[in-house]
Design a protein around this motif. Structure first.
Motif, PDB file in Angstrom:
ATOM      1  N   LYS A   1       0.839  -1.192   0.000  1.00 39.05           N
ATOM      2  CA  LYS A   1       0.000   0.000   0.000  1.00 39.05           C
ATOM      3  C   LYS A   1       0.878   1.248   0.000  1.00 39.05           C
ATOM      4  N   LYS A   2       0.451   2.257  -0.751  1.00 35.77           N
ATOM      5  CA  LYS A   2       1.226   3.483  -0.901  1.00 35.77           C
ATOM      6  C   LYS A   2       0.756   4.533   0.106  1.00 35.77           C
ATOM      7  N   LEU A   3       1.714   5.110   0.821  1.00 33.87           N
ATOM      8  CA  LEU A   3       1.412   6.144   1.805  1.00 33.87           C
ATOM      9  C   LEU A   3       0.674   7.293   1.135  1.00 33.87           C
ATOM     10  N   LEU A   4      -0.433   7.695   1.736  1.00 32.70           N
ATOM     11  CA  LEU A   4      -1.190   8.837   1.238  1.00 32.70           C
ATOM     12  C   LEU A   4      -0.516  10.139   1.663  1.00 32.70           C
ATOM     13  N   SER A   5      -0.610  11.138   0.834  1.00 27.31           N
ATOM     14  CA  SER A   5      -0.187  12.479   1.220  1.00 27.31           C
ATOM     15  C   SER A   5      -1.273  13.067   2.122  1.00 27.31           C
ATOM     16  N   VAL A   6      -0.992  14.214   2.714  1.00 24.23           N
ATOM     17  CA  VAL A   6      -2.015  14.888   3.509  1.00 24.23           C
ATOM     18  C   VAL A   6      -3.254  15.129   2.650  1.00 24.23           C
ATOM     19  N   GLU A   7      -3.049  15.596   1.427  1.00 22.27           N
ATOM     20  CA  GLU A   7      -4.183  15.824   0.516  1.00 22.27           C
ATOM     21  C   GLU A   7      -4.947  14.524   0.257  1.00 22.27           C
ATOM     22  N   GLY A   8      -4.217  13.422   0.080  1.00 21.24           N
ATOM     23  CA  GLY A   8      -4.851  12.126  -0.125  1.00 21.24           C
ATOM     24  C   GLY A   8      -5.661  11.675   1.076  1.00 21.24           C
ATOM     25  N   ILE A   9      -5.148  11.925   2.277  1.00 21.41           N
ATOM     26  CA  ILE A   9      -5.879  11.580   3.503  1.00 21.41           C
ATOM     27  C   ILE A   9      -7.182  12.374   3.567  1.00 21.41           C
ATOM     28  N   ILE A  10      -7.092  13.659   3.266  1.00 25.50           N
ATOM     29  CA  ILE A  10      -8.286  14.508   3.278  1.00 25.50           C
ATOM     30  C   ILE A  10      -9.293  14.016   2.240  1.00 25.50           C
ATOM     31  N   ASP A  11      -8.819  13.718   1.030  1.00 29.70           N
ATOM     32  CA  ASP A  11      -9.704  13.234  -0.036  1.00 29.70           C
ATOM     33  C   ASP A  11     -10.380  11.925   0.341  1.00 29.70           C
ATOM     34  N   TYR A  12      -9.598  10.955   0.861  1.00 28.20           N
ATOM     35  CA  TYR A  12     -10.181   9.671   1.258  1.00 28.20           C
ATOM     36  C   TYR A  12     -11.195   9.844   2.383  1.00 28.20           C
ATOM     37  N   THR A  13     -10.885  10.710   3.346  1.00 24.56           N
ATOM     38  CA  THR A  13     -11.814  10.943   4.450  1.00 24.56           C
ATOM     39  C   THR A  13     -13.134  11.495   3.923  1.00 24.56           C
ATOM     40  N   CYS A  14     -13.056  12.481   3.032  1.00 29.95           N
ATOM     41  CA  CYS A  14     -14.281  13.060   2.457  1.00 29.95           C
ATOM     42  C   CYS A  14     -15.047  12.040   1.619  1.00 29.95           C
ATOM     43  N   LYS A  15     -14.325  11.235   0.860  1.00 24.46           N
ATOM     44  CA  LYS A  15     -14.963  10.254  -0.017  1.00 24.46           C
ATOM     45  C   LYS A  15     -15.655   9.145   0.768  1.00 24.46           C
ATOM     46  N   HIS A  16     -15.019   8.666   1.833  1.00 21.84           N
ATOM     47  CA  HIS A  16     -15.532   7.490   2.533  1.00 21.84           C
ATOM     48  C   HIS A  16     -16.399   7.811   3.746  1.00 21.84           C
ATOM     49  N   SER A  17     -16.360   9.026   4.244  1.00 27.80           N
ATOM     50  CA  SER A  17     -17.132   9.324   5.455  1.00 27.80           C
ATOM     51  C   SER A  17     -18.634   9.079   5.308  1.00 27.80           C
ATOM     52  N   PRO A  18     -19.224   9.197   4.101  1.00 31.83           N
ATOM     53  CA  PRO A  18     -20.649   8.849   3.995  1.00 31.83           C
ATOM     54  C   PRO A  18     -20.935   7.340   4.081  1.00 31.83           C
ATOM     55  N   SER A  19     -19.925   6.503   3.973  1.00 37.95           N
ATOM     56  CA  SER A  19     -20.115   5.054   4.003  1.00 37.95           C
ATOM     57  C   SER A  19     -20.688   4.618   5.344  1.00 37.95           C
ATOM     58  N   GLN A  20     -21.547   3.617   5.293  1.00 35.93           N
ATOM     59  CA  GLN A  20     -22.117   3.069   6.528  1.00 35.93           C
ATOM     60  C   GLN A  20     -21.048   2.461   7.421  1.00 35.93           C
ATOM     61  N   TYR A  21     -19.903   2.105   6.841  1.00 37.70           N
ATOM     62  CA  TYR A  21     -18.841   1.458   7.601  1.00 37.70           C
ATOM     63  C   TYR A  21     -17.839   2.447   8.203  1.00 37.70           C
ATOM     64  N   TRP A  22     -17.848   3.690   7.738  1.00 37.91           N
ATOM     65  CA  TRP A  22     -16.851   4.665   8.172  1.00 37.91           C
ATOM     66  C   TRP A  22     -17.178   5.164   9.581  1.00 37.91           C
ATOM     67  N   LYS A  23     -16.154   5.278  10.417  1.00 37.20           N
ATOM     68  CA  LYS A  23     -16.294   5.791  11.782  1.00 37.20           C
ATOM     69  C   LYS A  23     -15.489   7.077  11.916  1.00 37.20           C
ATOM     70  N   ASP A  24     -15.939   7.958  12.797  1.00 38.71           N
ATOM     71  CA  ASP A  24     -15.291   9.261  12.961  1.00 38.71           C
ATOM     72  C   ASP A  24     -13.832   9.180  13.395  1.00 38.71           C
TER      73      ASP A  24
END
Length: 166
Positions: A60-83
């Motif tokens: 797995k490739k380390l995410l940049s800060v921007e990548g972390i922010i993007d993934y958080t925004c993309k996945h936070s609506p998922s029923q499986y995502w936790k705060d």
């Protein structure tokens, strides 16, 4: 956090493509703090301050800060995502298999869109995960292949820090 410097140096020696690894800025960390609902662990902040993405944590490739922010925004609506989840690394293909840090427990898990978090953590502590990972790199258990990530040397027994249950 000598393990972070050792990991960065190992990757810089392993690939010319990684010679110019840059760290995250204080502005990047301010944006990250606003985007995630959990405290970013010191080990991850240290790693990102040295390598703002670009290196591999096994397959797995380390995410940049921007990548972390993007993934958080993309996945936070998922029923499986936790705060308390902070994405750390992605599968390299832009897919939805990622490593996440759970702030409530301090553990590292694999996560995907279909199933959410794996049942068992792959590491109980991110600092220890990085230390074990560094040790395996420096002991010659892996080699880096551009565009693929790390591969285990043939003949080595599996020494993946992801298998650690400490």
């Amino acid at each position: 956090m000598y393990s972070v410097i050792d990991i960065k140096s190992w990757f810089q020696r392993a690939s010319r493509e990684l010679d110019d690894i840059q760290g995250a800025s204080s502005t990047d960390f301010q944006r990250l703090a606003k985007a995630v609902d959990a405290e970013v662990p010191l080990a991850l902040r240290t790693l990102l301050s040295e390598c703002n993405g670009g290196i591999w944590l096994m397959e797995k490739k380390l995410l940049s800060v921007e990548g972390i922010i993007d993934y958080t925004c993309k996945h936070s609506p998922s029923q499986y995502w936790k705060d308390d989840m902070i994405p750390i690394a992605e599968d390299g293909s832009g897919g939805d298999e990622i490593l996440i840090y759970r702030a409530k427990t301090g553990e590292i898990y694999e996560w995907d869109d279909d199933n959410g978090c794996s049942d068992d953590p792959i590491a109980r502590n991110f600092s220890r995960y990085l230390e074990e990972y560094r040790n395996h790199l420096l002991n010659g258990h892996y080699e880096f292949v551009d565009g693929i990530g790390l591969i285990e040397h043939v003949g080595n027994k599996s020494h993946s820090p992801q298998k650690s249950r400490k």
